[in-house]
Scaffold this motif. Structure first.
Motif, short mmCIF file in Angstrom:
data_model
loop_
_atom_site.label_atom_id
_atom_site.label_comp_id
_atom_site.label_asym_id
_atom_site.label_seq_id
_atom_site.Cartn_x
_atom_site.Cartn_y
_atom_site.Cartn_z
N PHE A 1 0.84 -1.22 0.18
CA PHE A 1 -0.02 -0.04 0.16
C PHE A 1 0.95 1.33 0.18
N ILE A 2 1.91 1.19 0.73
CA ILE A 2 2.58 2.46 0.91
C ILE A 2 3.64 2.53 -0.40
N PHE A 3 4.08 1.80 -1.09
CA PHE A 3 4.87 1.82 -2.40
C PHE A 3 4.06 2.31 -3.46
N PHE A 4 2.53 1.65 -3.59
CA PHE A 4 1.56 2.27 -4.63
C PHE A 4 0.87 3.58 -4.24
N SER A 5 1.02 3.96 -3.04
CA SER A 5 0.35 5.18 -2.87
C SER A 5 1.34 6.30 -2.40
N ALA A 6 2.31 6.04 -1.68
CA ALA A 6 3.09 7.36 -1.07
C ALA A 6 4.63 7.27 -1.68
N LEU A 7 4.87 6.01 -2.39
CA LEU A 7 6.25 6.12 -2.87
C LEU A 7 6.30 6.30 -4.38
N ALA A 8 5.55 5.69 -5.04
CA ALA A 8 5.59 5.59 -6.46
C ALA A 8 5.14 6.93 -7.16
N PRO A 9 3.87 7.04 -7.01
CA PRO A 9 3.14 8.21 -7.57
C PRO A 9 3.77 9.61 -7.40
N PRO A 10 4.28 9.98 -6.35
CA PRO A 10 4.88 11.17 -5.79
C PRO A 10 6.07 11.42 -6.82
N LEU A 11 6.83 10.35 -7.22
CA LEU A 11 7.79 10.55 -8.11
C LEU A 11 7.47 11.45 -9.45
N VAL A 12 6.31 10.68 -9.98
CA VAL A 12 5.83 11.40 -11.02
C VAL A 12 5.42 12.78 -11.08
N GLY A 13 4.54 13.04 -9.75
CA GLY A 13 4.25 14.60 -9.63
C GLY A 13 5.34 15.29 -9.11
N ALA A 14 6.17 14.89 -8.36
CA ALA A 14 7.36 15.67 -8.17
C ALA A 14 8.41 15.99 -9.42
N GLY A 15 8.44 14.86 -10.09
CA GLY A 15 9.29 15.21 -11.49
C GLY A 15 8.71 16.13 -12.21
N ILE A 16 7.21 16.21 -12.57
CA ILE A 16 6.62 17.23 -13.47
C ILE A 16 6.49 18.31 -12.85
N GLY A 17 6.32 18.43 -11.36
CA GLY A 17 6.09 19.71 -10.73
C GLY A 17 7.47 20.62 -10.66
N ALA A 18 8.31 19.81 -10.42
CA ALA A 18 9.84 20.50 -10.27
C ALA A 18 10.15 20.99 -11.62
N ALA A 19 10.15 20.32 -12.56
CA ALA A 19 10.17 20.65 -13.93
C ALA A 19 9.50 22.07 -14.36
N VAL A 20 8.17 22.10 -13.98
CA VAL A 20 7.24 23.27 -14.22
C VAL A 20 7.83 24.61 -13.43
N ALA A 21 8.28 24.09 -12.17
CA ALA A 21 8.55 25.27 -11.22
C ALA A 21 10.01 25.74 -11.52
N ALA A 22 10.80 24.86 -11.75
CA ALA A 22 12.23 25.22 -12.54
C ALA A 22 12.19 26.08 -13.63
N TYR A 23 11.11 25.91 -14.73
CA TYR A 23 11.18 26.67 -15.75
C TYR A 23 10.48 27.99 -15.25
N ARG A 24 9.45 28.10 -14.60
CA ARG A 24 8.92 29.21 -14.05
C ARG A 24 9.92 30.25 -13.52
N THR A 25 10.73 29.67 -12.47
CA THR A 25 11.43 30.36 -11.39
C THR A 25 12.70 30.33 -11.84
N GLY A 26 13.29 29.73 -12.67
CA GLY A 26 14.80 29.66 -12.80
C GLY A 26 15.62 29.01 -12.04
N LEU A 27 15.07 28.35 -10.79
CA LEU A 27 15.99 27.56 -9.90
C LEU A 27 16.39 26.10 -10.50
N PRO A 28 17.38 25.75 -9.87
CA PRO A 28 17.76 24.51 -10.23
C PRO A 28 16.81 23.55 -10.16
#
Length: 1006
Positions: free
Chosen positions: A131-158
Motif C-alpha cells: 500500500f505504501i509503495f503504490f500510494s506514497a512512494l511511486a506516484p509522488p515520483l511522477v508528480g514531483a518530477g513534473i512539478g519540479a520541472a514546471v517550477a524550475a522553468y517558471r522560477t529559474g531555480l535548479p
C-alpha cells in the motif's frame, strides 16, 4: 473531514452516497487543504513542506466507481484551483500545478485499485508495504518530477533543488492522511467517540505529543527520537486512533517548526541538507514510518490474538455441544475435562469424571488390555487407537463406544495430553446383536420350513438355498452359489409343456411380488418332476434400494392331484361319467360368448327319458342306474366330436350341437329318438321299452342369456312330453305352444312376486237395473295386477296362468281379506253392495271355505250386502263341495250368482242342483243379442228359466244402448258393461260414496 468518504471495498458493504454529494465534499476539502498547506505548512511565499490535497483526492477516487470519476476529477480540479487563487496564485499558475497534481492523483488511485483492491492494508506487513509503495512512494515520483520541472522553468531555480522537497511534501502528505481518510467510517467514528475509547485516546495522545515536544524543546534531541513516543502510543491505541495521532503530531510539528530561523535545538537549525524545511520534512517522514510499522504490527497481533480466541472459543463450543463424547486425558490416564455428550453417555456429571482414571470407567473384562494399549500409545509404540470399546456406566451397565485418540503436543513436539472421542455405538452394537440373532433364527427357520427358498442378488445369482430347495432342485447350495438361478430352478408349464420364466427378473424390474403360473412343474437335476406353486418377491432396504429377490416354492403334487380329482368330481356325474349340470352351463356360456357379435348359432336340446320311472319302480334303482349308463354311452356315440352332452339330473340330459341351427338340430334329435326307441333295455328276464322327449332352443346373438336358454329348452321339452311322448319340440317365442306355456310360466312367476310384494289392486264395476243406468244394484269387485312400472295388467292376461299353476286360491284369499277385513270399515260406512268372484280351486278347498266363513262372521259389513259369483265350470267341477258351500253362504245372508251361464254344454241340467240368487248370462250371447236371432232365443230361454227358479238375470258385456234396449224388451233384470260404467279403482269409488253420503246427511240436517 473524511467521515463521508465513499467505501469502494468489494468485499465489504458498498458505498451508497450520491456522487454529487461526494463531488461537493471533495471540492471543499481540496480547497481547504490547499489553503492550509500553502499558508500554514510552508515558509512565507515558498512551497508547502507537506501537501495533503492529493491524499484526499486519491481517497475519493479509490472508493468511488469509475463512472463517478469525471465528476470527482472536475470537483478536485475546481477546489484546488480555487484554493490556489485564495493563496495568491494566479488562476493559470494554480491550474497548471493542479493538473500536475491530478496526474499523480490518477496514477495513485489507479495503482491502488489494481494492486490493492481490498482494504486490508494493516492486516499484514506485506499488505502495508504494498500500500505504501503504490500510494506514497511511486506516484509522488511522477508528480514531483513534473512539478519540479514546471517550477524550475517558471522560477529559474535548479531542478535538483526543487524535486526532492516536492517529492517529500507529497509523499509525507499521502502517508499521513490517506490511511486516515480510508479508515474514516461512520461506524468507526461512533466507536472511537464512545466515552471510554475517547478518554483513553486523549490521555495517550496528550502524553505522546507532550513527550514529542519534551524531546525537541527540552531534551533538545534530534527528530529521530520522536518515533519513541509515537511507537509507544501505537502499541496502545487501535489503528484508527494511531493514524489520527500521527496526523495530528505531524501537522502540529509542521506548524511549529517549518520556516523558523533559530532554535535552541541544533537539530532544527542545522543539518546536512541545504534546506532546513526539507530536512524537517524528511525527519518527520522518517519518524512516522516506525510508528506506522508499529501500528501495523500491533494490528496484526491483535487480529491474530482475536482469531486465536475465536478459534479456541469455537473449539470449546464445538467440543461442549458435540453429539460425540469428547474428553481430555492426562498422560497418566486421568480425565482432565469431559463434554456433555460423554457425561450423558456414561450418566456421570462433569465434576464426577474430572480427576477420575479412565480405567475406572472401562469394562472390567477389558481392563488389562486397555492399560497395555494406553502404555504403548503414550510411549509412541503404536498408532493412535481407533477401536470399539466397552465402558462401564454409572449404574453398572456395560455400554459400547467407538474410541478415537490423538496426542496434543507442545512447541517442541512433546506430548502434553490426549484428546479422545467416544461415539455412542451401544444402540448399533445391540442392533447388530439383535440382527445376528434374527439372522440365525431366520436361517434355522428357513432350514426347518417345508417350503423351498432361494435368494439371489440383483444380478439373479444365487446366494442362499435352504435344504428343501436343495432337495427339490437336486443341486447343493455349495455348488449353486453364485450361479444364475435359471441354471438351477427349471420350471415348465405342466410336466411336458414349454419352459416358463422363473419371474425373478420381472420381480426385480417391477419391484413387487410376482406369482408364478398355475400348473408349473419343477424339473430336478436327478430327473424327478414336482408340481409346484411359486412366487418371487424383491428384497429391499429401508430406503427402497434393491438387494435382490427371494423365490419361494412348494411341492403341491399331492394337493394338485387331489384338486384335479375333486374338480373332476365336481364337474362330472358320478354315475355316468358325463359332465354335470354346472359343467354343461360353462359349456353353454362358452357357446353364448362365441355367437355374440356374429351370425353363428348353436342348438341346445333338453332330453327327458320316457318310461324311465317304470323301469326304476319295477326293476329297482340298480336297473335305472344301468339304463342311465347305457343311454349315456349311446348318446356319446351318436354325437360329433364338437358336440357336448351332460347329465342335468335324474333322467334328464343336455345336448349342445355346435354350429347347428334349430332345424338341423331337430332332424338330428328325431334320429336320436328313433335310435333310443330302438334300444330295448333288458334286465333280468324282462325287456323294457325306452323313449325320449326333446325340447330345442337356438343359441344366437339375439338369444344369448343363460337363464332364458335353460328355461326355453325345459319348457319346450315339457310341451313335447305333454303333447305326445317321443316327439321333438322347438321353442319359438312367436308361435309355439312351448312359447305360450313359457309365457304362462313367466306370468306365474310375476303373480307370485305381486302377491309377495302386495302389487294387486281392486276395481269395482257397477251392475244397474235394465233401462235405468243410474239405479245401481251392486258392484262386482275385480282384481288387477300392477307391473314393475306401475301399469295395470288385466285379468285376461294373468288369470289363465294363475289357474294353470294353482295361484287362484291365493288371489281369492287376498281379495277376500282386502275387502272383508282391510277395507271393511270403509265399505261398511259407504253402504256399498258388492259381489266377489270365487275360482274353482278356492271353491273346492276346505281351508279356503273355512277361512272365508270365519272372515264373514267377523266382518263389520252386513252380509246382506255381500255377494259371491261362481262360474258355471267351477260349479260343475266341484259339484259336491259347491252345493254345500253355496247353501252355507246363502244361509249366512250372502247372495250367490252363477257366472258365465250358458257357456257349458249342460248348463240347464245343473240348475236343479243349486239354489242361487242371480244368473249372469255369458257375454258371448249378449254382445250380438240385438242382431242375432239365435242369441236372442238363448237369452230369452235363460231369462225364462231364471224366473221360474226365482233368480234374477244379469246380462254381461252390455256395450251400447241398442243392446240394453233389446235386453229390456226381453225382460232381463240387470245389466253390466261399459255402457253402464267402466271399472274404477275401489279407493275412488269409496271416496265418492263417502262424499255423497256426507252431502245427503247435510241436506237432511238442513
Amino acid at each position: 473531514m473524511s467521515v463521508l468518504l465513499p467505501d469502494n471495498r468489494p468485499l465489504r458493504r458498498p458505498f451508497r452516497q450520491d456522487p454529487r454529494v461526494s463531488a461537493l465534499q471533495l471540492s471543499v476539502l481540496s480547497a481547504f487543504f490547499v489553503v492550509v498547506c500553502k499558508k500554514y505548512l510552508g515558509p512565507e511565499g515558498g512551497a508547502a513542506a507537506i501537501w495533503f490535497a492529493d491524499a484526499i483526492a486519491i481517497a475519493y477516487l479509490y472508493r468511488s466507481p469509475l463512472r463517478d470519476w469525471p465528476l470527482l476529477i472536475a470537483a478536485a480540479l475546481f477546489g484546488s484551483v480555487v484554493g490556489g487563487v485564495a493563496t495568491g496564485l494566479a488562476v493559470g499558475v494554480s491550474a497548471i500545478y493542479t493538473l500536475v497534481a491530478l496526474a499523480e492523483i490518477l496514477l495513485a488511485a489507479t495503482l491502488l485499485r489494481r494492486f490493492c483492491p481490498e482494504e486490508n492494508h494493516f492486516d499484514a506487513l506485506r499488505y502495508w508495504l504494498r500500500f505504501i509503495f503504490f500510494s506514497a512512494l511511486a506516484p509522488p515520483l511522477v508528480g514531483a518530477g513534473i512539478g519540479a520541472a514546471v517550477a524550475a522553468y517558471r522560477t529559474g531555480l535548479p531542478y535538483a533543488s526543487l524535486v526532492l522537497p516536492w517529492y517529500l511534501a507529497d509523499a509525507i502528505g499521502i502517508l499521513v492522511l490517506l490511511p486516515l481518510a480510508l479508515h474514516c467510517r461512520t461506524g468507526g467514528l461512533r466507536a472511537a467517540l464512545k466515552p471510554a475509547p475517547l478518554a483513553r485516546f486523549l490521555v495517550v495522545a496528550t502524553v505522546a505529543i507532550g513527550l514529542v515536544f519534551f524531546l525537541l524543546e527540552v531534551a533538545l534531541l534530534p527528530f529521530v527520537f520522536i518515533s519513541l513516543p509515537l511507537i509507544w502510543a501505537a502499541a496502545r491505541l487501535p489503528v484508527f486512533q494511531t493514524l489520527l495521532l500521527v496526523f495530528v503530531t505531524v501537522s502540529v510539528l509542521a506548524l511549529r517548526y517549518v520556516g523558523i530561523e533559530t532554535h535552541a535545538n541544533p537539530a532544527l537549525t542545522s543539518g546536512v541538507l541545504q534546506s532546513r524545511d526539507a530536512f524537517l520534512v524528511l525527519s518527520v517522514f522518517v519518524a512516522a514510518v516506525p510508528a506506522y510499522a508499529m501500528a501495523v504490527y500491533t494490528n496484526i497481533e491483535r487480529n491474530r490474538n482475536a482469531r486465536i480466541v475465536e478459534v479456541e472459543s469455537s473449539f470449546r463450543a464445538a467440543v461442549e455441544n458435540s453429539r460425540i463424547g469428547m474428553l481430555l486425558v492426562s498422560l497418566e490416564g486421568r480425565i482432565l475435562q469431559a463434554n456433555r455428550s460423554f457425561c450423558e453417555f456414561l450418566q456421570y456429571t462433569a465434576e464426577e469424571l474430572e480427576g477420575r482414571s479412565i480405567f475406572d470407567i472401562t469394562c472390567r473384562e477389558d481392563d488389562e488390555d486397555s492399560r497395555a494399549l494406553w502404555r504403548d500409545y503414550i510411549a509412541g509404540q503404536r498408532d493412535a487407537p481407533r477401536l470399539e470399546k466397552r465402558y462401564r456406566r454409572r449404574d453398572g451397565a456395560v455400554v459400547w463406544g467407538h474410541l478415537s485418540c490423538c496426542l496434543a503436543r507442545g512447541v517442541s513436539g512433546q506430548p502434553i495430553y490426549s484428546v479422545a472421542q467416544v461415539e455412542d455405538i451401544d444402540w448399533r452394537k445391540r442392533s447388530e446383536a439383535d440382527l445376528m440373532e434374527a439372522k440365525e433364527r431366520l436361517q434355522v427357520t428357513l432350514s426347518s420350513i417345508a417350503d423351498a427358498v432361494i435368494t439371489t442378488d440383483v444380478e439373479r445369482r444365487i446366494n442362499f438355498m435352504n435344504p428343501v430347495a436343495e432337495q427339490m432342485t437336486g443341486v447343493a447350495f455349495a455348488e449353486a452359489r453364485g450361479r444364475p438361478i435359471e441354471s438351477v430352478f427349471r420350471i415348465t408349464r405342466g410336466w411336458n409343456g414349454e419352459r416358463l420364466d422363473n419371474s425373478v427378473a420381472e420381480s426385480l424390474q417391477r419391484r413387487e411380488t410376482v406369482y408364478g403360473s398355475e400348473g408349473a412343474a419343477l424339473h430336478s437335476r436327478d430327473g424327478r418332476v414336482y408340481d409346484i406353486k411359486n412366487s418371487v418377491s424383491p428384497l429391499k432396504t429401508g430406503n427402497g434400494e434393491l438387494l435382490g429377490a427371494v423365490a419361494v416354492f412348494q411341492d403341491v403334487s399331492e394337493s394338485r392331484q387331489l384338486i384335479q380329482q375333486l374338480s373332476y368330481r365336481a364337474s362330472h356325474d358320478d354315475l355316468t361319467g358325463l359332465p354335470n349340470r354346472d359343467a354343461f352351463k360353462r359349456e353353454l356360456i362358452d357357446a353364448i360368448d362365441s355367437v355374440r357379435g356374429s351370425e353363428d348359432c348353436h342348438a341346445f336340446a333338453f332330453v327327458d327319458l320316457d318310461r324311465f320311472k317304470i323301469v326304476n319302480d319295477s326293476a329297482g334303482h340298480l336297473a335305472g342306474d344301468a339304463l342311465l349308463k347305457k343311454i349315456s354311452k349311446y348318446l356319446c356315440g351318436l354325437l360329433r366330436s364338437s358336440d357336448s352332452v351332460a347329465r342335468l339330473g335324474g333322467d334328464e340330459f343336455g345336448l349342445l350341437f355346435r354350429h347347428c341351427n334349430r332345424e338341423q338340430a331337430k332332424l338330428r334329435c328325431n334320429h336320436l329318438i328313433r335310435q333310443v326307441v330302438a334300444l330295448r333295455f333288458s334286465w333280468g328276464d324282462r325287456v323294457y321299452d325306452v323313449g325320449a322327449s326333446i325340447g330345442i332352443t337356438e343359441v344366437n346373438r339375439y338369444n344369448d342369456q343363460l337363464g332364458d336358454l335353460l328355461s326355453q329348452a325345459d319348457v319346450a321339452c315339457y310341451s313335447a312330453k305333454h303333447e305326445s311322448r317321443g316327439t321333438v319340440m322347438i321353442y319359438d317365442m312367436e308361435r309355439s305352444a312351448a312359447a305360450d306355456q313359457h309365457r304362462e310360466i313367466i306370468m306365474a312367476s310375476a303373480i307370485r312376486e305381486a302377491l309377495d310384494e302386495r302389487r294387486l289392486t281392486l276395481c269395482a264395476q257397477p251392475i244397474a237395473a235394465t233401462g235405468n243406468a243410474a239405479s245401481i244394484s251392486h258392484y262386482e269387485v275385480l282384481v288387477r295386477m300392477v307391473d314393475d312400472y306401475g301399469g295395470l295388467i288385466l285379468p285376461a292376461a294373468f288369470i289363465p296362468a294363475a289357474e294353470r299353476y294353482g295361484l287362484m286360491q291365493q288371489i281369492d284369499r287376498w281379495v277376500a281379506d282386502e275387502v272383508l277385513v282391510q277395507r271393511a270399515a270403509e265399505i261398511a260406512r259407504a253402504g256399498l253392495h258388492f259381489s266377489l268372484n270365487i275360482s274353482a280351486d278356492a271353491l273346492g278347498d276346505a281351508d279356503f271355505q273355512a277361512h272365508l266363513i270365519r272372515v264373514l262372521e267377523t266382518t263389520p259389513i252386513p252380509l246382506s250386502r255381500v255377494g259371491f259369483e261362481i262360474t258355471e265350470t267351477a260349479m260343475v267341477s266341484q259339484m259336491e263341495n259347491a252345493s254345500h258351500f253355496v247353501a252355507t253362504l246363502r244361509k249366512m245372508g250372502c247372495s250367490v250368482a252363477l257366472d258365465d251361464f250358458g257357456n257349458g254344454l249342460s248348463s240347464f241340467n245343473y240348475l236343479k242342483a243349486f239354489s242361487i240368487d242371480f244368473i249372469k248370462i255369458d257375454g258371448s250371447f249378449v254382445r250380438q243379442v240385438e242382431s242375432n236371432f239365435v242369441d236372442t232365443i238363448i237369452v230369452e230361454s235363460i231369462h225364462q228359466v231364471a224366473r221360474r227358479l226365482g233368480a234374477r238375470t244379469i246380462a254381461e258385456y252390455v256395450e251400447d244402448a241398442p243392446t240394453e234396449a233389446r235386453l229390456r224388451s226381453i225382460g232381463v233384470d240387470l245389466v253390466q258393461g261399459y255402457h253402464i260404467g267402466r271399472p274404477q279403482p275401489l279407493e275412488a269409488l269409496l271416496s265418492e260414496e263417502g262424499e255423497t253420503r256426507e252431502l245427503a246427511a247435510a241436506a237432511s240436517d238442513s
